[in-house]
Structures are given as structure tokens and as C-alpha cells.
Design a protein around this motif. Structure first.
Motif, PDB file in Angstrom:
ATOM      1  N   GLY A 110       0.827  -1.204   0.000  1.00  0.00           N
ATOM      2  CA  GLY A 110       0.000   0.000   0.000  1.00  0.00           C
ATOM      3  C   GLY A 110       0.859   1.251   0.000  1.00  0.00           C
ATOM      4  O   GLY A 110       0.587   2.212  -0.733  1.00  0.00           O
ATOM      5  N   SER A 114       1.070   4.023  -2.964  1.00  0.00           N
ATOM      6  CA  SER A 114       0.593   5.374  -2.648  1.00  0.00           C
ATOM      7  C   SER A 114       1.698   6.418  -2.760  1.00  0.00           C
ATOM      8  O   SER A 114       1.423   7.598  -2.993  1.00  0.00           O
ATOM      9  CB  SER A 114      -0.010   5.421  -1.237  1.00  0.00           C
ATOM     10  OG  SER A 114       0.948   5.110  -0.251  1.00  0.00           O
ATOM     11  N   ALA A 126      -3.233   0.933  -3.907  1.00  0.00           N
ATOM     12  CA  ALA A 126      -2.859   1.232  -2.523  1.00  0.00           C
ATOM     13  C   ALA A 126      -4.035   0.952  -1.594  1.00  0.00           C
ATOM     14  O   ALA A 126      -3.872   0.310  -0.548  1.00  0.00           O
ATOM     15  CB  ALA A 126      -2.437   2.695  -2.399  1.00  0.00           C
ATOM     16  N   LYS A 127      -5.210   1.415  -1.977  1.00  0.00           N
ATOM     17  CA  LYS A 127      -6.411   1.198  -1.155  1.00  0.00           C
ATOM     18  C   LYS A 127      -6.694  -0.282  -0.973  1.00  0.00           C
ATOM     19  O   LYS A 127      -7.007  -0.746   0.138  1.00  0.00           O
ATOM     20  CB  LYS A 127      -7.606   1.901  -1.805  1.00  0.00           C
ATOM     21  CG  LYS A 127      -8.934   1.698  -1.089  1.00  0.00           C
ATOM     22  CD  LYS A 127      -9.800   0.659  -1.792  1.00  0.00           C
ATOM     23  CE  LYS A 127     -11.111   0.437  -1.055  1.00  0.00           C
ATOM     24  NZ  LYS A 127     -11.918  -0.633  -1.667  1.00  0.00           N
ATOM     25  N   TRP A 129      -4.624  -2.834  -1.013  1.00  0.00           N
ATOM     26  CA  TRP A 129      -3.671  -3.492  -0.113  1.00  0.00           C
ATOM     27  C   TRP A 129      -3.808  -2.979   1.322  1.00  0.00           C
ATOM     28  O   TRP A 129      -3.721  -3.766   2.274  1.00  0.00           O
ATOM     29  CB  TRP A 129      -2.248  -3.322  -0.628  1.00  0.00           C
ATOM     30  CG  TRP A 129      -1.971  -4.152  -1.848  1.00  0.00           C
ATOM     31  CD1 TRP A 129      -1.725  -3.716  -3.114  1.00  0.00           C
ATOM     32  CD2 TRP A 129      -1.957  -5.583  -1.919  1.00  0.00           C
ATOM     33  NE1 TRP A 129      -1.542  -4.778  -3.968  1.00  0.00           N
ATOM     34  CE2 TRP A 129      -1.677  -5.941  -3.258  1.00  0.00           C
ATOM     35  CE3 TRP A 129      -2.145  -6.604  -0.981  1.00  0.00           C
ATOM     36  CZ2 TRP A 129      -1.583  -7.265  -3.679  1.00  0.00           C
ATOM     37  CZ3 TRP A 129      -2.050  -7.935  -1.402  1.00  0.00           C
ATOM     38  CH2 TRP A 129      -1.770  -8.254  -2.730  1.00  0.00           C
ATOM     39  N   PHE A 130      -4.037  -1.679   1.470  1.00  0.00           N
ATOM     40  CA  PHE A 130      -4.248  -1.146   2.823  1.00  0.00           C
ATOM     41  C   PHE A 130      -5.480  -1.797   3.459  1.00  0.00           C
ATOM     42  O   PHE A 130      -5.468  -2.124   4.649  1.00  0.00           O
ATOM     43  CB  PHE A 130      -4.445   0.370   2.788  1.00  0.00           C
ATOM     44  CG  PHE A 130      -3.177   1.164   2.650  1.00  0.00           C
ATOM     45  CD1 PHE A 130      -2.014   0.789   3.309  1.00  0.00           C
ATOM     46  CD2 PHE A 130      -3.141   2.318   1.861  1.00  0.00           C
ATOM     47  CE1 PHE A 130      -0.835   1.533   3.188  1.00  0.00           C
ATOM     48  CE2 PHE A 130      -1.988   3.065   1.744  1.00  0.00           C
ATOM     49  CZ  PHE A 130      -0.828   2.680   2.395  1.00  0.00           C
ATOM     50  N   ALA A 141      -2.003   0.545   8.490  1.00  0.00           N
ATOM     51  CA  ALA A 141      -2.838   0.390   7.304  1.00  0.00           C
ATOM     52  C   ALA A 141      -4.196   1.039   7.533  1.00  0.00           C
ATOM     53  O   ALA A 141      -4.751   1.687   6.634  1.00  0.00           O
ATOM     54  CB  ALA A 141      -3.011  -1.091   6.960  1.00  0.00           C
TER      55      ALA A 141
END
Length: 262
Positions: A110, A114, A126-127, A129-130, A141
Motif C-alpha cells: 500500500g 501510494s 494502494a487502497k 492493499w491497505f 494500514a
């Protein structure tokens, strides 16, 4: 038996004993022992630091899908530790660990997506994986996911979700999340404006040494927002922030000292 003994010994920082149990288990193909042996070489725990040996044992463990070893290899490439820095290799190893469910790897992916480390910035990736890491309770996260929702990056802007994820991270004691949550209450974004809650979360972050939170908490004491006006308390928190070279805190502190002298 050996696996349990080397794990316990390592946790107790009894590295000579850990090595005694770890080495034979690693040579017999135990992936956890191989990871620990790699870690000992990597960090110089009980052994002379040797990145080549660290890489050798991490690779053996990684071939058996040991998540810790995969993350360690990723970090070596990410930091250029004993190898030429290579963001692509780092990402590839993080992906392998992340797909095995490792929250730290998911979080690191993430961050890479990002920030654009070795790849094009992609807030949607990124979203994703976070979110995976956040759902496993990973505080950093959760915080970063909250930031994405607050800014509308990779997701539709949603202050309510921003509050929800910041709250989860803040309750785990993550200072940056506590600070952001305080700001959200101060501004009334996604929640009713609430200076008492703003003070509560600024104070929690401030007590962890967060300079910006210390300065903001002082501001509440100066204005009497969410708390009784108290210039002495304001001065105390400004001094803490000023010691961290916070420019705004230094300026406010100078003003307050002038008031006390007058």
C-alpha cells in the motif's frame, strides 16, 4: 522441540543458545529456523553480520513460503541492504508474502503504490492493499486507509469511513491516527464538531511525543476550547513541542512568555 527452543531463546535475546538450536534445524530444512538464521546474519544477532549468508537462508525459507523470510528479502531490496536497491524485486517479494496473507507485506505494498516507490502512483491499488492489512487489524494500514477516504484518493471521498478507520488505528495507540482524528473532531468533518473529543485525541498523541498534537493541544488550552482556558498547561505543551524544533510552537511560546512577563 528445537523449533520451540530456538524461538524462545531468540525472543529472550539468548542468541548463542538460539543458534545452537536453530542451525541444525535450518540445515534440516525447517523454514522457520532458516528464517531465524537469516535474521541473525542480517542483523548481526549472535553472529558476525553477513548479508550474503542472510540472503542465502532467507531464500531457502522463502522457497517454502515462509512469510517472514519473504518480507525480509523484500526489505533488503527496498533498502539496498547487502544488495543493489531494487524496488521491483522488493515489490515482487512483498506480493508473494501479501498473497499468503501477511499484513505487514500488504501494508508495505500500500505504501509503495501510494508513494510511487518503484512504480507509478496508484491509489486504487494502494487502497486495496491497505484494506487487506487494515481488516487484519494493522494500525498503520487502518490509518492510511482513513487518509485515502478523507482525501478521496482511490476511493470516493467519505468522511464517515475516514473517521471509522482513523478511530480503529487511534484506539490501538497509533499517534498519527490520534492526531488526525483530533483534527477531524476539531473541524467537524464526518462528525459533529466536538472540541472535547478533539482535546482527548490531541492529548493522547501529545503524550506519545507527537509535536503537532502538542502544539494543537496547547492551542485548545489557550482558547479554552473543549477544556478550561489554562495558559500554564498551554505553556507546558508548547515547551515540549518547541524542544522538537516545532516552529509554530516556538512562536506561540514566545508570545505566552511575553504575557507571563507583563
Amino acid at each position: 522441540m528445537n523449533k520451540k527452543l530456538f524461538g524462545v531463546s531468540f525472543a529472550q535475546k539468548k542468541y548463542d543458545l538460539a543458534l545452537k538450536y536453530c542451525q541444525p534445524a535450518a540445515e534440516q530444512g525447517d523454514p522457520e529456523a532458516q528464517y531465524y538464521l537469516g535474521l541473525m546474519y542480517n542483523k548481526g544477532f549472535g553472529l558476525k553480520q553477513d548479508y550474503t549468508e542472510a540472503m542465502k537462508w532467507y531464500l531457502k525459507a522463502a522457497e517454502q513460503d515462509n512469510k517472514d523470510a519473504l518480507c525480509s528479502l523484500a526489505n533488503m531490496y527496498l533498502e539496498g541492504e547487502g544488495v543493489k536497491q531494487d524496488y521491483t524485486e522488493a515489490r515482487n517479494y512483498f506480493i508473494k508474502a501479501a498473497n499468503l496473507g501477511d499484513a505487514a507485506a500488504q501494508y508495505n505494498l500500500g505504501v509503495m503504490y501510494s508513494s510511487g516507490d518503484g512504480t507509478k502512483i496508484d491509489y486504487i491499488e494502494a487502497k486495496n492493499w491497505f484494506l487487506k492489512a487494515a481488516e487484519q487489524g494493522q494500525a498503520k494500514a487502518q490509518f492510511n486507509l482513513g487518509v485515502l477516504y478523507f482525501n478521496g484518493q482511490g476511493v470516493k471521498q467519505d468522511y464517515f469511513k475516514a473517521v471509522e478507520w482513523h478511530q480503529k488505528a487511534a484506539e490501538q495507540g497509533y499517534a498519527d491516527a490520534q492526531y488526525n482524528l483530533a483534527k477531524i473532531y476539531y473541524l467537524g468533518k464526518g462528525v459533529k464538531q466536538d472540541f472535547v473529543n478533539a482535546k482527548k485525541w490531541f492529548e493522547k498523541a501529545a503524550k506519545q511525543g507527537h509535536a503537532e498534537a502538542q502544539c494543537c493541544l496547547a492551542g485548545l488550552y489557550i482558547q479554552g476550547l473543549g477544556v478550561k482556558q489554562d495558559l500554564m498547561n498551554a505553556k507546558k505543551w508548547l515547551e515540549k513541542a518547541a524542544k522538537q524544533d516545532h516552529a509554530e510552537a516556538k512562536a506561540f511560546l514566545s508570545d505566552i512568555n511575553s504575557i507571563f512577563k507583563s
